[in-house]
Scaffold this active site. Structure first.
Site, PDB file in Angstrom:
ATOM      1  N   GLY A 650       7.914   4.673  11.383  1.00  0.00           N
ATOM      2  CA  GLY A 650       7.002   5.039  10.359  1.00  0.00           C
ATOM      3  C   GLY A 650       5.521   4.451  11.035  1.00  0.00           C
ATOM      4  O   GLY A 650       5.509   3.750  11.936  1.00  0.00           O
ATOM      5  N   ASP A 768      -2.614  -5.372  -1.697  1.00  0.00           N
ATOM      6  CA  ASP A 768      -2.130  -4.169  -1.644  1.00  0.00           C
ATOM      7  C   ASP A 768      -0.838  -3.839  -1.903  1.00  0.00           C
ATOM      8  O   ASP A 768       0.021  -3.247  -1.232  1.00  0.00           O
ATOM      9  CB  ASP A 768      -2.330  -3.777   0.086  1.00  0.00           C
ATOM     10  CG  ASP A 768      -2.208  -2.459   0.457  1.00  0.00           C
ATOM     11  OD1 ASP A 768      -2.440  -1.522  -0.420  1.00  0.00           O
ATOM     12  OD2 ASP A 768      -1.950  -1.926   1.625  1.00  0.00           O
TER      13      ASP A 768
END
Length: 918
Positions: A650, A768
């Site tokens: 990814g 995050d």
């Protein structure tokens, strides 16, 4: 003696042969050359990091010293502003060790049982028959001197004292051409009487490629010089690689003593090579038979059972010794030398990284202290001013309403004490007055003294009783106000470094002690004392005598009775209150002036603290973190090598994630490749790495195994940082798309809360939290990953970071704390409860990030879905509350979530049981 300018020199006729380009010996030389190239490459990086580190500490020292570069320059000169930063220095011991490590040149020491075996090894390493192979191996009459091979553009042979100067001496090699060094030059003449010539070594310089990277020293015969002297002359300023040549079946007692001394005194690993040709000497054959030499080395502690004797590196911090029993396998010396040199580099990198990490932690701790100081000092000053004002007003109100109470208190006190006072006065023994025993009268002057002493008794007893009752009436103020004020002042005094401020604070404390400890006293000059004395004088004047009275107990009692009755309670009360108010007002004004002066001093100090905090946060800590990342990455690549990059898993905004089969004993791994585009990203990445490496391992955080810096990324056009972490099955986004049960989803939520809570306990804010930063293992247990935005609160600059739909409204103001993670979890919990990855309607309607951010600031939140449990919805709402102070702490969220899970999962199990029963 001086350098011989006329010594013989000639070029080697067989340059290729001397450079080890042919035969099996040439392969040994080439293998060694590759190993030294590897060593030199990483040594250069260590040297560069050390130079940058020294420059960093030098800059810190000069920045905060009053006299940069002066003889007394020291970071302690700015200790008033720096606090803990005075310890940000390069420790001398570590600095000297690292200097020595990076400057030391590798040197191969060839030791052995005989001149013949040592010569054979040296010839094989250099790929030429430079040393003669003697037949009288191990003879006691052998007097061969030490030989040192060095690199030079021409072939030269000379006698020299080690690391000193060459000797003027005519050698046989100077007289003509030679292929093998003449034996006469190698031996110490028996009739040589000059001690310098007897101790001198034969120095041979050759234009050999191997010698560009390493010196070779062949030890002398034992009868000429002890081996320990050779090592003692060199070992402190070279990187030692010890080779021991064995030509006999076993080690002699003298060999064992020699090796034991090397092991105990120098703690050096040794490469043992058998030079004689024998049959069936393979170690670890089919029958598993070990040679006598192997067993001897085991007993001496050079070899260990369970470790491969062929040179496989162990798990310790030192390279293991090796035994090779076939001379044809001498090339394994390259593996041994590489391990030895590698461990030198690893040890140096570890020491350097420890210096970096220790100082970086000091920077971060100091940033915490400064950040707290900037926040708390103004609040302390305001709190002190407010509480003192409350105390002043409370005491003034007490003074206004207490006058009548004081009058009643005085009357009550006098009534309760009357009989005791009269009794004490009647039994009173006067001081310095002689009272006749026969009852004769005394003089008028003595009568006055007696009356005065009775007055003193009454006043002192009355004073003590009234003051005790008055103080007890305001004791609660002293406890609740003065104690807190004094604690605040002590704290403010400690944080104010200027000497003038110490005077102000001490004066302020004295004023407080004088004003607010409410000690009402009747001093000799006070209004109360004068008033009482006037009343006593009136008593004396009312008593008219024709002659002086007789001093009897009845007389003393009568005088005391008249004095007590003459006291006016109302006047005393009024005088006490007036005096108290006057002192109180004066002290209040002095307090306010002193506090203002203290506030001015703190204002200047806080301005300097803020400047220093910004420098620590934006410059010092990131710069040192990058050096720490480089030194730790050097350590990792030396120990575990460069990871092999597999298929892409990814990619995100700042890097690409690849599969990595195994690295550093971990399997399987994920590799995140990050190419920082500028200094800011380098700094952020370096600090992220430091925070991750500093964290204790936790089952709810993805493990970071190590890092490697790839200087050849993109063909050398850029530098990539490879972060190697544990690999998990999938992320939460994919998990929700695939479908997860309610119990599994709630357990994931609990895991995330546990991970966030751990980060907060460590002083870190993730910033995050989102679906793709929660990874799941094969058992669907969650771990938090990607600490790219993770920072301590004290190191946060107010940057707007994170993923838009998970970002708390206050993030846009730049002033936020760890409650932004609670907000992000509330959004994440919405997805978990919904069981899908579909955006909330309020967010889906937004056409851009700006549109989304504006709506969030205005209060837009995800909608309530029909499947939501009431308690789950209330928890979401609490977590994404617009007021950060109203959001629950993770320590509160965790038990609430556990209760929800227990209730819902138990209800599901009950429902299933009912279905099964029907």
């Amino acid at each position: 003696m001086q350098k011989d300018g006329t010594r013989s020199s000639r070029r080697m006729e067989e340059g290729d042969r001397r450079n080890g380009s042919t035969g099996s010996s040439g392969s040994v030389s080439r293998e060694l050359g590759r190993g030294f190239s590897y060593y030199n490459k990483y040594l250069a990086r260590l040297q560069q990091n050390l130079r940058d580190t020294k420059r960093f500490f030098r800059d810190i020292k000069h920045t905060y010293s009053g006299a940069p570069g002066g003889p007394d320059t020291d970071i302690k000169g700015a200790e008033g502003d720096l606090g803990q930063l005075h310890s940000i220095t390069f420790p001398r011991q570590e600095e000297e060790y690292l200097k020595l490590t990076v400057r030391c040149r590798p040197c191969i020491f060839i030791l052995g049982q005989s001149c013949s075996s040592r010569g054979r090894v040296a010839n094989s390493l250099l790929g030429d028959q430079l040393l003669p192979i003697l037949t009288h191996c191990g003879s006691e009459c052998c007097k061969r001197r030490r030989i040192r091979f060095r690199y030079g553009k021409q072939t030269l042979v000379s006698l020299a004292l080690p690391e000193q100067y060459e000797l003027v001496h005519e050698l046989v090699a100077h007289q003509g051409k030679w292929d093998t060094i003449p034996e006469e030059d190698l031996d110490v003449p028996e009739d040589e009487e000059d001690p310098a010539h007897r101790l001198a070594e034969l120095e041979v310089t050759l234009p050999h490629q191997l010698l560009q990277d390493v010196d070779i020293v062949v030890s002398p015969c034992r009868s000429s010089q002890a081996v320990s002297m050779t090592l003692e002359d060199y070992v402190d300023h070279v990187q030692s690689i010890v080779v021991y040549a064995v030509c006999e079946e076993r080690l002699s007692q003298q060999d064992e003593e020699e090796l034991t001394e090397i092991k105990e005194k120098y703690k050096l690993p040794v490469f043992f090579i058998r030079t004689s040709s024998t049959r069936d000497r393979l170690i670890g054959g089919s029958e598993g038979v070990r040679s006598a030499l192997y067993e001897q080395l085991m007993e001496l502690g050079f070899l260990k059972r369970g470790l491969c004797n062929c040179g496989a590196a162990g798990s310790g911090s030192t390279a293991p010794s090796m035994l090779v029993e076939q001379f044809e396998k001498l090339r394994q010396v390259s593996t041994f030398s590489r391990q030895v040199l590698q461990m030198h580099l690893v040890d140096a990198a570890i020491v350097l990284n420890m210096v970096h990490s220790r100082c970086l932690d000091l920077f971060i701790n100091k940033a915490f202290d400064m950040h707290r100081d900037l926040q708390i000092t103004p609040k302390r000053l305001e709190y002190t001013r407010q509480k003192e004002n409350e105390l002043y007003e409370s005491l003034m109100r007490i003074s206004d309403r207490k006058q009548e109470e004081l009058k009643d208190m005085i009357v009550e006190t006098l009534n309760s004490m009357r009989e005791q006072l009269l009794e004490d006065a009647a039994n009173m023994q006067f001081k310095d007055i002689a009272i006749p025993q026969n009852g004769e009268p005394v003089s008028v002057q003595e009568v006055k003294c007696c009356i005065f002493q009775i007055k003193e008794l009454i006043i002192s007893r009355l004073n003590q009783a009234v003051v005790n009752k008055l103080i007890s009436s305001v004791d609660y103020l002293r406890e609740s106000f003065v104690g807190t004020l004094e604690r605040c002042l002590r704290s403010l005094e400690k944080s104010q470094q200027e000497s003038s401020s110490h005077v102000t604070s001490n004066h302020l404390k004295q004023i407080l002690n004088a004003a607010y400890h409410v000690e009402v006293t009747f001093n000799s000059g006070s209004t109360v004392t004068r008033m009482v004395w006037e009343q006593i004088v009136q008593i004396i004047q009312r008593i008219t005598w024709v002659s002086p009275p007789t001093i009897t107990p009845e007389w003393k009692r009568r005088v005391a009775q008249d004095a007590i009755e003459s006291l006016s309670a109302s006047k005393l009360a009024k005088s006490i209150c007036s005096q108290f108010c006057k002192r109180l007002k004066s002290s209040h004004e002095a307090f306010a002036a002193s506090l203002k002066q203290l506030e001015v001093g703190h204002s200047g100090r806080l301005e300097k603290t803020n400047d220093l905090w910004l420098r620590v946060r934006k410059d010092h800590a990131p710069r040192l973190a990058r050096l720490s990342l480089e030194s730790r990455s050097l350590q990792d690549v030396l120990l575990h090598g460069k990871p092999r990059i597999g298929r892409e898993l990814g990619r995100g905004q700042y890097g690409v994630v690849y599969l990595c089969d195994s690295w550093g004993g971990h399997f399987p791994c994920a590799l995140k490749s990050v190419v920082p585009p500028d200094e800011k990203h380098w700094n952020d990445l370096a600090l992220e790495f430091h925070y991750m490496r500093s964290l204790p391992k936790h089952e709810r955080l993805v493990d970071l195994h190590g890092s490697v810096i790839d200087y050849s990324y993109g063909g050398g056009s850029s530098i990539a940082v490879l972060l190697i972490t544990e690999r998990l099955h999938r992320d939460l986004y994919v998990g929700l798309k695939t479908g997860l049960s309610l119990e599994t989803r709630l357990q994931i939520a609990l895991d995330v809360v546990e991970g966030i809570r751990f980060l907060h306990n460590q002083g870190l804010v993730h910033r995050d939290i989102k679906l793709k930063n929660v990874l799941l293992d094969k058992k669907h247990r969650a771990k938090i990953t990607d600490l790219g935005f993770c920072k301590p609160e004290a190191m946060m600059s107010g940057s707007i970071v994170g993923t838009p739909i998970h970002m708390a409204p206050e993030l846009f103001s730049g002033k936020y704390d760890n409650s932004v993670d609670v907000y992000a979890f509330g959004i994440l919990f919405w997805y978990i409860c919904s069981g899908s990855v579909k955006l909330p309607e309020a967010f889906e309607k937004c056409a851009s990030k700006d549109h989304l951010w504006n709506n969030v600031r205005k209060g837009a939140r995800p909608e309530r879905l029909a499947i939501f449990d009431e308690e789950c919805w209330k928890l979401m709402e609490a977590c994404w509350n617009g007021d950060p102070s109203q959001r629950p702490l993770m320590g509160i969220v965790q038990p609430m979530l556990q209760g929800i899970m227990d209730r819902l999962c138990r209800a599901q199990e009950t429902g299933k049981a009912l279905e099964d029963s029907t």
